[in-house]
Design a protein around this motif. Structure first.
Motif, PDB file in Angstrom:
ATOM      1  N   LEU A 104     -14.043  11.693   6.369  1.00  0.00           N
ATOM      2  CA  LEU A 104     -14.407  10.631   5.623  1.00  0.00           C
ATOM      3  C   LEU A 104     -12.946   9.360   5.292  1.00  0.00           C
ATOM      4  CD1 LEU A 104     -16.210   9.783   2.902  1.00  0.00           C
ATOM      5  CD2 LEU A 104     -13.948  11.155   1.052  1.00  0.00           C
ATOM      6  N   TYR A 105     -13.464   8.155   4.644  1.00  0.00           N
ATOM      7  CA  TYR A 105     -12.055   6.894   4.801  1.00  0.00           C
ATOM      8  C   TYR A 105     -11.812   6.855   3.189  1.00  0.00           C
ATOM      9  CZ  TYR A 105      -8.901   3.152   5.808  1.00  0.00           C
ATOM     10  OH  TYR A 105      -7.746   2.547   6.302  1.00  0.00           O
ATOM     11  N   VAL A 106     -10.799   6.889   2.930  1.00  0.00           N
ATOM     12  CA  VAL A 106     -10.067   5.908   1.513  1.00  0.00           C
ATOM     13  C   VAL A 106      -9.156   5.337   1.448  1.00  0.00           C
ATOM     14  CG1 VAL A 106      -9.404   6.731  -0.930  1.00  0.00           C
ATOM     15  CG2 VAL A 106     -11.140   8.154   0.567  1.00  0.00           C
ATOM     16  N   ALA A 107      -9.437   3.835   0.867  1.00  0.00           N
ATOM     17  CA  ALA A 107      -8.543   2.522   0.823  1.00  0.00           C
ATOM     18  C   ALA A 107      -8.006   2.463  -0.544  1.00  0.00           C
ATOM     19  CB  ALA A 107      -8.885   1.469   1.501  1.00  0.00           C
ATOM     20  N   LEU A 108      -7.010   2.698  -1.107  1.00  0.00           N
ATOM     21  CA  LEU A 108      -6.441   2.599  -2.156  1.00  0.00           C
ATOM     22  C   LEU A 108      -5.427   1.253  -2.232  1.00  0.00           C
ATOM     23  CD1 LEU A 108      -5.526   6.392  -3.227  1.00  0.00           C
ATOM     24  CD2 LEU A 108      -7.534   4.881  -3.456  1.00  0.00           C
ATOM     25  N   ARG A 109      -5.754   0.085  -3.200  1.00  0.00           N
ATOM     26  CA  ARG A 109      -4.836  -0.810  -3.708  1.00  0.00           C
ATOM     27  C   ARG A 109      -2.936  -0.394  -4.349  1.00  0.00           C
ATOM     28  NH1 ARG A 109      -5.413  -6.130  -3.264  1.00  0.00           N
ATOM     29  NH2 ARG A 109      -8.494  -6.345  -3.081  1.00  0.00           N
ATOM     30  N   CYS A 110      -2.432  -1.331  -3.667  1.00  0.00           N
ATOM     31  CA  CYS A 110      -0.968  -0.370  -3.992  1.00  0.00           C
ATOM     32  C   CYS A 110      -0.238  -1.214  -4.525  1.00  0.00           C
ATOM     33  CB  CYS A 110      -0.691   0.832  -3.427  1.00  0.00           C
ATOM     34  SG  CYS A 110       1.911   0.953  -3.735  1.00  0.00           S
ATOM     35  N   PRO A 111       0.697  -2.018  -5.589  1.00  0.00           N
ATOM     36  CA  PRO A 111       1.084  -2.733  -5.908  1.00  0.00           C
ATOM     37  C   PRO A 111       2.462  -3.697  -4.746  1.00  0.00           C
ATOM     38  CG  PRO A 111       1.221  -1.545  -7.958  1.00  0.00           C
ATOM     39  CD  PRO A 111       0.647  -0.303  -6.662  1.00  0.00           C
ATOM     40  N   SER A 112       2.888  -2.750  -4.663  1.00  0.00           N
ATOM     41  CA  SER A 112       3.817  -2.743  -3.232  1.00  0.00           C
ATOM     42  C   SER A 112       3.884  -1.783  -2.082  1.00  0.00           C
ATOM     43  CB  SER A 112       5.160  -2.933  -3.794  1.00  0.00           C
ATOM     44  OG  SER A 112       6.165  -1.790  -4.295  1.00  0.00           O
ATOM     45  N   ALA A 113       5.283  -1.290  -1.416  1.00  0.00           N
ATOM     46  CA  ALA A 113       5.144  -0.125  -0.255  1.00  0.00           C
ATOM     47  C   ALA A 113       6.925   0.378  -0.919  1.00  0.00           C
ATOM     48  CB  ALA A 113       5.387  -1.360   1.262  1.00  0.00           C
ATOM     49  N   LYS A 114       6.725   0.091  -2.144  1.00  0.00           N
ATOM     50  CA  LYS A 114       7.780   0.803  -2.237  1.00  0.00           C
ATOM     51  C   LYS A 114       7.322   1.742  -2.882  1.00  0.00           C
ATOM     52  CE  LYS A 114      10.008  -2.859  -4.736  1.00  0.00           C
ATOM     53  NZ  LYS A 114      10.373  -3.744  -6.516  1.00  0.00           N
ATOM     54  N   LYS A 169       3.413   6.793  -4.495  1.00  0.00           N
ATOM     55  CA  LYS A 169       3.720   7.622  -5.288  1.00  0.00           C
ATOM     56  C   LYS A 169       2.470   7.837  -6.261  1.00  0.00           C
ATOM     57  CE  LYS A 169       5.674  10.745  -8.660  1.00  0.00           C
ATOM     58  NZ  LYS A 169       7.378  11.006  -9.130  1.00  0.00           N
ATOM     59  N   ASN A 170       3.112   6.640  -6.658  1.00  0.00           N
ATOM     60  CA  ASN A 170       1.782   6.788  -8.431  1.00  0.00           C
ATOM     61  C   ASN A 170       1.153   6.480  -8.333  1.00  0.00           C
ATOM     62  OD1 ASN A 170       4.271   7.753  -9.891  1.00  0.00           O
ATOM     63  ND2 ASN A 170       4.776   4.553 -10.375  1.00  0.00           N
ATOM     64  N   THR A 171       0.283   5.551  -6.726  1.00  0.00           N
ATOM     65  CA  THR A 171      -0.941   5.315  -6.967  1.00  0.00           C
ATOM     66  C   THR A 171      -1.350   6.341  -6.130  1.00  0.00           C
ATOM     67  OG1 THR A 171      -0.311   3.128  -6.249  1.00  0.00           O
ATOM     68  CG2 THR A 171      -2.224   4.026  -4.915  1.00  0.00           C
ATOM     69  N   LEU A 172      -0.977   7.263  -5.225  1.00  0.00           N
ATOM     70  CA  LEU A 172      -1.241   8.387  -4.436  1.00  0.00           C
ATOM     71  C   LEU A 172      -1.684   9.826  -5.602  1.00  0.00           C
ATOM     72  CD1 LEU A 172      -2.407  10.444  -2.008  1.00  0.00           C
ATOM     73  CD2 LEU A 172       0.233  11.130  -2.641  1.00  0.00           C
ATOM     74  N   ALA A 173      -0.122   9.658  -7.252  1.00  0.00           N
ATOM     75  CA  ALA A 173      -1.097  10.864  -8.055  1.00  0.00           C
ATOM     76  C   ALA A 173      -2.010  10.127  -8.311  1.00  0.00           C
ATOM     77  CB  ALA A 173       0.686  10.037  -8.829  1.00  0.00           C
ATOM     78  N   ASP A 174      -2.226   9.267  -8.929  1.00  0.00           N
ATOM     79  CA  ASP A 174      -3.704   8.246  -9.898  1.00  0.00           C
ATOM     80  C   ASP A 174      -4.721   8.994  -9.552  1.00  0.00           C
ATOM     81  OD1 ASP A 174      -2.123   7.541 -11.549  1.00  0.00           O
ATOM     82  OD2 ASP A 174      -2.415   4.770 -10.699  1.00  0.00           O
ATOM     83  N   TRP A 175      -4.652   8.811  -7.784  1.00  0.00           N
ATOM     84  CA  TRP A 175      -6.058   9.005  -7.257  1.00  0.00           C
ATOM     85  C   TRP A 175      -5.981  10.344  -7.007  1.00  0.00           C
ATOM     86  CZ3 TRP A 175      -6.263  12.294  -2.108  1.00  0.00           C
ATOM     87  CH2 TRP A 175      -7.393  12.320  -1.474  1.00  0.00           C
ATOM     88  N   LEU A 176      -5.053  11.929  -7.053  1.00  0.00           N
ATOM     89  CA  LEU A 176      -5.269  12.939  -6.854  1.00  0.00           C
ATOM     90  C   LEU A 176      -5.847  13.298  -8.722  1.00  0.00           C
ATOM     91  CD1 LEU A 176      -2.033  13.866  -5.159  1.00  0.00           C
ATOM     92  CD2 LEU A 176      -4.267  14.565  -4.261  1.00  0.00           C
ATOM     93  N   GLY A 177      -5.068  12.561  -9.653  1.00  0.00           N
ATOM     94  CA  GLY A 177      -5.581  13.120 -10.593  1.00  0.00           C
ATOM     95  C   GLY A 177      -7.041  12.711 -11.085  1.00  0.00           C
ATOM     96  N   SER A 178      -7.225  12.007 -10.136  1.00  0.00           N
ATOM     97  CA  SER A 178      -8.809  11.614 -10.072  1.00  0.00           C
ATOM     98  C   SER A 178     -10.188  12.977 -10.870  1.00  0.00           C
ATOM     99  CB  SER A 178      -9.469  10.202  -9.385  1.00  0.00           C
ATOM    100  OG  SER A 178      -9.510  10.714  -8.502  1.00  0.00           O
ATOM    101  N   PHE A 179      -9.499  13.456  -9.559  1.00  0.00           N
ATOM    102  CA  PHE A 179     -10.570  14.755  -9.115  1.00  0.00           C
ATOM    103  C   PHE A 179     -10.231  15.560  -9.622  1.00  0.00           C
ATOM    104  CE2 PHE A 179      -8.640  15.520  -5.580  1.00  0.00           C
ATOM    105  CZ  PHE A 179      -8.106  14.207  -4.560  1.00  0.00           C
ATOM    106  N   GLU A 236       8.231   4.415   2.800  1.00  0.00           N
ATOM    107  CA  GLU A 236       7.010   4.211   1.219  1.00  0.00           C
ATOM    108  C   GLU A 236       6.651   5.793   0.571  1.00  0.00           C
ATOM    109  OE1 GLU A 236       4.857   2.951   5.096  1.00  0.00           O
ATOM    110  OE2 GLU A 236       6.651   3.277   4.238  1.00  0.00           O
ATOM    111  N   PHE A 237       6.991   6.693   1.558  1.00  0.00           N
ATOM    112  CA  PHE A 237       6.589   8.050   1.639  1.00  0.00           C
ATOM    113  C   PHE A 237       7.387   9.000   1.180  1.00  0.00           C
ATOM    114  CE2 PHE A 237       3.225   6.486   4.464  1.00  0.00           C
ATOM    115  CZ  PHE A 237       2.549   6.564   3.931  1.00  0.00           C
ATOM    116  N   ALA A 238       9.054   8.794   0.911  1.00  0.00           N
ATOM    117  CA  ALA A 238       9.969   8.951   0.921  1.00  0.00           C
ATOM    118  C   ALA A 238       9.677  10.014  -0.842  1.00  0.00           C
ATOM    119  CB  ALA A 238      11.296   8.268   0.533  1.00  0.00           C
ATOM    120  N   LYS A 239       8.722   9.663  -1.308  1.00  0.00           N
ATOM    121  CA  LYS A 239       8.822  10.764  -3.065  1.00  0.00           C
ATOM    122  C   LYS A 239       7.457  11.342  -3.772  1.00  0.00           C
ATOM    123  CE  LYS A 239      11.256   7.398  -5.974  1.00  0.00           C
ATOM    124  NZ  LYS A 239      12.447   6.930  -7.306  1.00  0.00           N
TER     125      LYS A 239
END
Length: 359
Positions: free
Chosen positions: A218-228, A233-243, A263-266
């Motif tokens: 299964l493939y998931v694509a999430l919009r992120c404001p930038s590559a910072k 980290k915040n985009t991934l955290a929101d996705w994990l928090g959804s379930f 971009e995955f430093a944090k």
């Protein structure tokens, strides 16, 4: 060249019948030679020899075993061998099947094998109304199908490169070497790969944070404001928090494997009791091969040089739908969405839970 002693009349495309087989049996019992039998029947000696070979059985006479030709046996073997004989070019008799395959390849960008496997899995056509994958490729190269090899999703040759593990230049978190080896088998659900997809190299442009579940694909694509690193980290955290709010869904995400991009430093900061985050070796894209492959699929909708900001939400959803509803041979021609939902149903009732996952 003419032969003066030619004593047979060639009869092509005509098989021996039962009457001729009884004639052969009677002549052999009389002790006549193969040459005389072939001459009288107007056949070649090779035809008679082959018939005797296929129609001979072992019989015991006077306590001695020996081969005896029987016309009934020859006829039975002949009919059995002819059961699988038919004209291989059946394009004119399977037009509905060919039209369906052509539509899937040209419009939905399926592979030929995915189309054939899906029809078998769904029992959409009976066996004599379709052909196998290899036959369709033969039709393709003979120009019978309404598309060309260049219309297929992927036509290329891959060169296998030797692995060259380099020493880490940066350490963002736990190495993939510490990951449980059983994850490689893809038998356990809940292990993900993560990457980013960029349209242009611009710090002000959005990026796509892509995740792929290794078992179901299964493939998931999430919009992120930038590559910072903070935004990823915040985009991934929101996705994990959804379930993660539902305890029954904790097994949906057990591990995440990333590359060593800055971009995955944090994202290691998101680790908790039920989630481990690992980092692949540098220059080792094959360690997250499934995610890389699906990034290639989504690049058909988000080509290089096009800002992600300009990609509409409808286009992104259509791209994800294509990826998750494409039948896969390695899934028994089920779709990733079907396999994913089967796994989730074992965890929780889908009617009572909402996911923020575009499937």
């Amino acid at each position: 060249m003419d032969y003066n002693n030619h004593n047979t009349t060639l009869r092509t495309n005509k098989h021996l019948n039962l009457e001729e087989r009884f004639y052969i049996e009677k002549r052999l019992l009389a002790g006549d030679s193969i040459t005389s039998i072939a001459s009288d029947l107007g056949r070649s000696r090779t035809t008679i020899y082959n018939e005797i070979k296929r129609g001979s059985v072992v019989q015991i006479k006077q306590n001695k075993a020996g081969l005896t030709y029987l016309a009934d046996t020859g006829q039975t073997v002949y009919k059995r061998n002819r059961q699988g004989s038919f004209n291989t070019l059946r394009a004119g008799f399977i037009e509905p099947f060919l039209s369906w395959v052509e539509e899937k390849v040209r419009q939905d960008k399926w592979s030929i094998d995915a189309a054939v496997g899906f029809t078998r899995y769904r029992n959409m056509f009976v066996r004599n109304e379709m052909v196998c994958t290899k036959t369709l490729y033969n039709y393709l190269h003979r120009g019978i199908l309404a598309f060309t090899p260049m219309d297929l999703p992927l036509i290329l040759r891959r060169s296998i490169k030797k692995s060259n593990l380099r020493k880490y230049k940066r350490k963002l978190g736990k190495s993939i070497d510490l990951r449980d080896k059983n994850i490689l088998t893809r038998k356990e659900f809940g292990h993900w790969e993560i990457d980013t997809v960029r349209g242009i190299k611009d710090k002000a442009d959005e990026v796509i944070v892509s995740l792929l579940e290794r078992k179901s694909r299964l493939y998931v694509a999430l919009r992120c404001p930038s590559a910072k690193a903070a935004d990823v980290k915040n985009t991934l955290a929101d996705w994990l928090g959804s379930f993660s709010k539902n305890s029954s869904l904790a097994a949906l995400c057990k591990t995440i494997t990333s590359d060593n991009g800055q971009e995955f430093a944090k994202i290691s900061e998101l680790e908790h009791n039920g989630l481990d985050i690992f980092f692949a070796h540098p220059y080792s894209a094959w360690e997250r091969g499934s995610n890389e492959r699906h990034n290639g699929l989504i690049s058909r909708f988000i080509p290089k040089g096009v800002p992600v900001k300009t990609i509409t939400e409808g286009t992104l959803k259509r791209a994800i739908y294509r990826c998750n509803n494409l039948p896969r041979k390695l899934l028994g021609y089920k779709t990733p969405q079907e396999v994913f939902l089967e796994e989730v149903r074992q965890l929780v009732d889908l009617q009572t839970v909402q996911f923020d996952i575009a499937i």
